[in-house]
Design an enzyme around this catalytic site. Structure first.
Site, mmCIF file in Angstrom:
data_model
loop_
_atom_site.group_PDB
_atom_site.id
_atom_site.type_symbol
_atom_site.label_atom_id
_atom_site.label_comp_id
_atom_site.label_asym_id
_atom_site.label_seq_id
_atom_site.Cartn_x
_atom_site.Cartn_y
_atom_site.Cartn_z
ATOM 1 N N ARG A 107 0.806 -1.221 0.000
ATOM 2 C CA ARG A 107 0.000 0.000 0.000
ATOM 3 C C ARG A 107 0.840 1.272 0.000
ATOM 4 N NH1 ARG A 107 -2.390 -4.020 2.845
ATOM 5 N NH2 ARG A 107 -4.623 -4.380 2.454
ATOM 6 N N HIS A 132 -0.887 -2.449 -4.545
ATOM 7 C CA HIS A 132 -0.272 -3.270 -5.598
ATOM 8 C C HIS A 132 -0.251 -2.584 -6.969
ATOM 9 C CE1 HIS A 132 0.068 -6.272 -2.641
ATOM 10 N NE2 HIS A 132 -1.072 -6.896 -2.797
ATOM 11 N N HIS A 203 2.833 -12.620 -5.775
ATOM 12 C CA HIS A 203 1.677 -12.822 -4.903
ATOM 13 C C HIS A 203 1.124 -14.240 -5.015
ATOM 14 C CE1 HIS A 203 -1.601 -11.599 -2.359
ATOM 15 N NE2 HIS A 203 -1.332 -10.305 -2.493
ATOM 16 N N ASP A 275 -1.695 -10.110 8.394
ATOM 17 C CA ASP A 275 -1.576 -9.319 7.163
ATOM 18 C C ASP A 275 -0.648 -8.154 7.456
ATOM 19 O OD1 ASP A 275 -1.822 -8.339 4.639
ATOM 20 O OD2 ASP A 275 -3.916 -7.750 4.785
ATOM 21 N N GLU A 340 5.282 -12.460 0.717
ATOM 22 C CA GLU A 340 5.686 -11.539 -0.341
ATOM 23 C C GLU A 340 6.947 -10.785 0.094
ATOM 24 O OE1 GLU A 340 1.917 -9.293 -1.373
ATOM 25 O OE2 GLU A 340 1.259 -10.652 0.238
#
Length: 375
Positions: A107, A132, A203, A275, A340
């Protein structure tokens, strides 16, 4: 008796054809289902294999890893990533299964950053933020592909000046290699003709169980990090790097995901599970494992290596159970996890974070390795 000379000739032709027929992918995917055209550019499926039988299938639509076949502890070849079995489903989906992510993975707050005194505005596709690279990021572009050998795929893409609001013509090359030690190596390179920001990643959604449609709460995960980037309610970093010690984000030892994924700890609540970006202890040493995943049932182990300073661990919290993937399998809530490798989220707006600015005299290089073994 008159001989029919056509019979042996036809037999010879048939034998030659069988001997030269392209071997079908171990994954069961059909190359023909990926032959199409998107935005005027051709798409295809590319198959990479090593001598020991590991197979990786990749499409040049979004540079997506479609399947990764590795043996479990009993030698059964097992697909450990989620995705679709045809190009039409990838195009129709708004998800990121297996995709190359750019120009900026993760982000950027408010879809806005300032570089050399100039403000740049980006698409706001995630609660007012740019996620992304926006909805038309690298994950939906058709990449030019070249396969120099059976273990290597080279993808290239020119992201033009102003694309998605980012400055500079960015020439990107991504090399996928299936190595002889059962690893998928990803090498990212880029150059620009104007100062810009870059943060490339992959991803892929992993599930090591070998059980189609299962959840990842029975996986063990470890991340070599003492600190993480704390986030606000929109998952934008606050600039704080608190310690993982005493929190469910302490994954320095292999930890069963079910133990912390629904914790009342504030950061877990905000992410609806894991996350977050972990600030790695590895110091850019690509030979040192940054993270790892183990599935006790299948025995499959995945170790992650990178020269990046961070890694985003995402536990499939937004998976709704509505996705029907390869061969009709329904992907459930938390049906996969992502690791990631990256620079930190919102780095262009966070002067205390490692920088992501790329200038014309520089060469962007980032490496990620997913290595598989059995326990």
């Amino acid at each position: 008796m008159k001989k029919n000379w056509m019979i042996p000739m036809m037999a010879s032709v048939m034998l030659w054809s069988c001997g030269n027929r392209e071997e079908a992918p171990v994954s069961g995917l059909k190359k023909a289902d990926f032959v199409s055209e998107v935005a005027g550019k051709p798409t295809a499926l590319y198959v990479l294999k090593n001598a020991k039988g590991m197979e990786v299938c990749i499409t040049n639509y979004g540079g997506r890893v479609v399947s990764v076949m590795v043996p479990d502890r009993n030698g059964k070849m097992t697909d450990v990533v989620l995705g679709y079995d045809n190009i039409a489903d990838y195009v129709a989906s708004d998800g990121n299964f297996g995709a190359l992510i750019g120009r900026y993975g993760n982000r950027i707050a408010g879809g806005l950053f300032v570089l050399d005194g100039k403000e740049y505005r980006l698409p706001q596709n995630n609660n007012g933020n740019c996620l992304h690279g926006g909805p038309q990021g690298f994950h939906v572009q058709v990449w030019d592909a070249a396969q120099p050998d059976g273990q290597t795929l080279e993808l290239s893409y020119l992201s033009k000046d102003g694309e998605a609001g980012f400055p500079g013509n960015l020439n990107v090359k991504v090399t996928y290699t299936v190595t002889d030690d059962h690893a998928l190596s990803i090498r990212y390179e880029a150059t620009t003709d104007r100062p810009t920001v870059v943060n490339l990643t992959n991803h892929s959604y992993f599930n090591l169980s070998g059980v189609a449609g299962s959840r990842i709460t029975d996986h063990l995960v470890r991340i070599d990090a003492d600190r993480y980037t704390e986030v606000d309610s929109l998952l934008i970093p606050t600039a704080a790097l608190p310690p993982v010690e005493g929190t469910p984000l302490d994954l320095r030892k292999p930890t069963l995901l079910s133990e912390g994924i629904d914790s009342p700890f504030g950061q877990i609540v905000l992410g609806r599970g894991f996350d977050h970006n972990w600030a790695l202890n590895t110091g850019g040493d690509v030979a040192r494992p940054a993270a790892g995943v183990i599935h006790p049932g299948s025995g499959i182990v995945m170790d992650v290596f990178t020269d990046e300073p961070g890694i985003q661990f995402y536990s499939g919290n937004a998976m709704s159970g509505a996705d029907r993937g390869k061969f009709g399998v329904v992907y459930p809530h938390r049906g996969a996890l992502c690791l990631e490798t990256q620079h930190y989220p919102d780095s262009p707006n966070q002067p205390g974070f490692p920088g992501t600015v790329l200038r014309p005299e520089e060469h962007y290089l980032s490496r990620c390795i997913y290595r598989f073994s059995v326990q």
